[in-house]
Write an enzyme that holds these catalytic residues in place. Structure first.
Site: not given
Length: 144
Positions: A94, A100, A102, A31-32
């Site tokens: 979201q 997705h 996490h 995750d960025i």
């Protein structure tokens, strides 16, 4: 694939990512905008908007791959715990509308872990409301 979906672009190799793992039906990458060191995402390769429309087989594959990776967070990064989190809908936080999961390693060392609980655990809820909500869900599920 959805052409305007950043996660579809990542899966297709058309957008940059830091890949972690890939299966026939899933793709995992860092995750960025991490909440902790090692925070990553597991997505189905096939586009689904959210939890409400992901096919059961894709959901199962994402869950299993998330579990497999979460187990390794302890040995790879010396995590003290792991959260699995899915957000379904904008009001549930979201921000990318491709299903997705996490995988968020948790650490006692708060230099590695920037997340805090969004609610206060240990505060007892209103039992009448809890019972009423349980009844309405059972009815919706057809469970009587």
């Amino acid at each position: 694939m959805s052409n305007d979906c950043i996660f579809c672009q990542i899966v297709a190799g058309q957008a940059p990512s830091a890949p972690i793992a890939e299966t026939e039906s899933t793709f995992a990458f860092m995750d960025i905008q991490p909440g902790s060191d090692g925070h990553l995402l597991v997505v189905p390769k096939r586009h689904s908007t959210d939890l409400r429309d992901i096919p059961a087989d894709d959901l199962a594959e994402v869950a299993l791959e998330s579990q497999r990776i979460a187990k390794h967070a302890y040995s790879a990064w010396d995590a003290d715990g792991v959260n699995l989190l899915n957000c379904c809908g904008a009001d549930a936080w979201q921000t990318v509308f491709h299903f997705h999961m996490h995988v968020i390693p948790r650490y006692r060392d708060k230099d590695k872990d920037r997340l805090r609980l969004p609610f206060e655990p240990g505060i007892r809820g209103n039992q009448d409301l809890i019972d009423s909500l349980a009844a309405s869900m059972r009815e919706s599920l057809g469970e009587g």
